[in-house]
Scaffold this motif. Structure first.
Motif, PDB file in Angstrom:
ATOM      1  N   THR A  62      -7.320  -1.326 -42.769  1.00 26.33           N
ATOM      2  CA  THR A  62      -7.757  -0.709 -41.520  1.00 26.33           C
ATOM      3  C   THR A  62      -6.753   0.368 -41.126  1.00 26.33           C
ATOM      4  O   THR A  62      -5.541   0.125 -41.135  1.00 26.33           O
ATOM      5  CB  THR A  62      -7.854  -1.751 -40.387  1.00 26.33           C
ATOM      6  OG1 THR A  62      -8.770  -2.776 -40.781  1.00 26.33           O
ATOM      7  CG2 THR A  62      -8.338  -1.110 -39.099  1.00 26.33           C
ATOM      8  N   TYR A  63      -7.279   1.539 -40.799  1.00 26.76           N
ATOM      9  CA  TYR A  63      -6.453   2.650 -40.315  1.00 26.76           C
ATOM     10  C   TYR A  63      -6.835   2.933 -38.874  1.00 26.76           C
ATOM     11  O   TYR A  63      -8.017   2.986 -38.539  1.00 26.76           O
ATOM     12  CB  TYR A  63      -6.689   3.927 -41.133  1.00 26.76           C
ATOM     13  CG  TYR A  63      -6.290   3.796 -42.572  1.00 26.76           C
ATOM     14  CD1 TYR A  63      -4.962   3.892 -42.943  1.00 26.76           C
ATOM     15  CD2 TYR A  63      -7.234   3.562 -43.561  1.00 26.76           C
ATOM     16  CE1 TYR A  63      -4.581   3.756 -44.263  1.00 26.76           C
ATOM     17  CE2 TYR A  63      -6.874   3.442 -44.884  1.00 26.76           C
ATOM     18  CZ  TYR A  63      -5.546   3.533 -45.226  1.00 26.76           C
ATOM     19  OH  TYR A  63      -5.181   3.395 -46.535  1.00 26.76           O
ATOM     20  N   ARG A  64      -5.842   3.122 -38.034  1.00 26.78           N
ATOM     21  CA  ARG A  64      -6.063   3.523 -36.643  1.00 26.78           C
ATOM     22  C   ARG A  64      -5.190   4.750 -36.407  1.00 26.78           C
ATOM     23  O   ARG A  64      -3.962   4.677 -36.508  1.00 26.78           O
ATOM     24  CB  ARG A  64      -5.676   2.398 -35.685  1.00 26.78           C
ATOM     25  CG  ARG A  64      -5.843   2.766 -34.220  1.00 26.78           C
ATOM     26  CD  ARG A  64      -5.439   1.614 -33.326  1.00 26.78           C
ATOM     27  NE  ARG A  64      -6.266   0.449 -33.538  1.00 26.78           N
ATOM     28  CZ  ARG A  64      -7.383   0.181 -32.846  1.00 26.78           C
ATOM     29  NH1 ARG A  64      -7.779   1.014 -31.918  1.00 26.78           N
ATOM     30  NH2 ARG A  64      -8.070  -0.899 -33.102  1.00 26.78           N
ATOM     31  N   GLU A 122      -4.265   7.683 -33.735  1.00 28.08           N
ATOM     32  CA  GLU A 122      -4.374   8.142 -32.353  1.00 28.08           C
ATOM     33  C   GLU A 122      -4.279   9.669 -32.323  1.00 28.08           C
ATOM     34  O   GLU A 122      -3.404  10.258 -32.966  1.00 28.08           O
ATOM     35  CB  GLU A 122      -3.283   7.525 -31.486  1.00 28.08           C
ATOM     36  CG  GLU A 122      -3.502   7.804 -30.022  1.00 28.08           C
ATOM     37  CD  GLU A 122      -2.575   7.014 -29.122  1.00 28.08           C
ATOM     38  OE1 GLU A 122      -2.167   7.575 -28.095  1.00 28.08           O
ATOM     39  OE2 GLU A 122      -2.266   5.858 -29.457  1.00 28.08           O
ATOM     40  N   THR A 158     -14.493   4.618 -32.829  1.00 28.76           N
ATOM     41  CA  THR A 158     -13.441   5.127 -31.954  1.00 28.76           C
ATOM     42  C   THR A 158     -13.079   4.044 -30.948  1.00 28.76           C
ATOM     43  O   THR A 158     -13.882   3.168 -30.640  1.00 28.76           O
ATOM     44  CB  THR A 158     -13.885   6.396 -31.193  1.00 28.76           C
ATOM     45  OG1 THR A 158     -15.020   6.096 -30.392  1.00 28.76           O
ATOM     46  CG2 THR A 158     -14.207   7.528 -32.146  1.00 28.76           C
ATOM     47  N   SER A 159     -11.867   4.130 -30.470  1.00 33.58           N
ATOM     48  CA  SER A 159     -11.392   3.252 -29.415  1.00 33.58           C
ATOM     49  C   SER A 159     -10.474   4.093 -28.542  1.00 33.58           C
ATOM     50  O   SER A 159      -9.317   4.334 -28.902  1.00 33.58           O
ATOM     51  CB  SER A 159     -10.639   2.066 -30.016  1.00 33.58           C
ATOM     52  OG  SER A 159     -10.105   1.262 -28.992  1.00 33.58           O
ATOM     53  N   SER A 218      -8.343   6.852 -30.216  1.00 37.09           N
ATOM     54  CA  SER A 218      -8.081   6.492 -31.611  1.00 37.09           C
ATOM     55  C   SER A 218      -9.353   6.518 -32.447  1.00 37.09           C
ATOM     56  O   SER A 218     -10.427   6.167 -31.966  1.00 37.09           O
ATOM     57  CB  SER A 218      -7.483   5.093 -31.697  1.00 37.09           C
ATOM     58  OG  SER A 218      -6.223   5.042 -31.071  1.00 37.09           O
ATOM     59  N   VAL A 222     -10.804   4.703 -35.775  1.00 38.40           N
ATOM     60  CA  VAL A 222     -10.538   3.483 -36.532  1.00 38.40           C
ATOM     61  C   VAL A 222     -11.420   3.484 -37.775  1.00 38.40           C
ATOM     62  O   VAL A 222     -12.643   3.622 -37.672  1.00 38.40           O
ATOM     63  CB  VAL A 222     -10.818   2.221 -35.687  1.00 38.40           C
ATOM     64  CG1 VAL A 222     -10.503   0.969 -36.479  1.00 38.40           C
ATOM     65  CG2 VAL A 222     -10.025   2.265 -34.388  1.00 38.40           C
ATOM     66  N   GLU A 232     -12.186   1.187 -41.149  1.00 37.66           N
ATOM     67  CA  GLU A 232     -11.981  -0.096 -41.823  1.00 37.66           C
ATOM     68  C   GLU A 232     -12.748  -0.056 -43.142  1.00 37.66           C
ATOM     69  O   GLU A 232     -13.946   0.196 -43.161  1.00 37.66           O
ATOM     70  CB  GLU A 232     -12.489  -1.230 -40.951  1.00 37.66           C
ATOM     71  CG  GLU A 232     -12.226  -2.589 -41.529  1.00 37.66           C
ATOM     72  CD  GLU A 232     -12.637  -3.686 -40.583  1.00 37.66           C
ATOM     73  OE1 GLU A 232     -11.883  -3.966 -39.639  1.00 37.66           O
ATOM     74  OE2 GLU A 232     -13.732  -4.227 -40.788  1.00 37.66           O
TER      75      GLU A 232
END
Length: 80
Positions: free
Chosen positions: A7-9, A11, A42-43, A46, A48, A50
């Motif tokens: 998983t890459y996040r 920002e 998105t969050s 960020s 995201v 996966e």
């Protein structure tokens, strides 16, 4: 069946840019190797990504591909 996952996040400066990156990456998630899955979302500010696959070699290849595209998109966004 065992799956490997990463998983890459990432920002970014704004939610607007995160959504633009998400929209740009989404088409790449539709043409995947067999037994691999990619979830992009998105969050807040960020993006995201996966990635899960049944083999490490497929995971590595997909991961490198998405990192390369994301890196290029961030470079383009930074120059705009």
């Amino acid at each position: 069946m065992l799956k490997v996952k990463v998983t890459y996040r990432v920002e970014v400066p704004s939610e607007r840019l995160a959504k633009a990156l998400w929209k740009s990456l989404k088409p790449d998630a539709s043409n995947l190797p067999e037994k691999c899955e990619v979830d992009i979302g998105t969050s807040g500010r960020s993006v995201v990504v996966e990635i899960s696959c049944v083999s490490i070699s497929k995971l590595r290849a997909l991961s490198n591909s998405f990192i390369g595209v994301l890196s290029l998109l961030l470079k383009v966004a930074g120059e705009a």
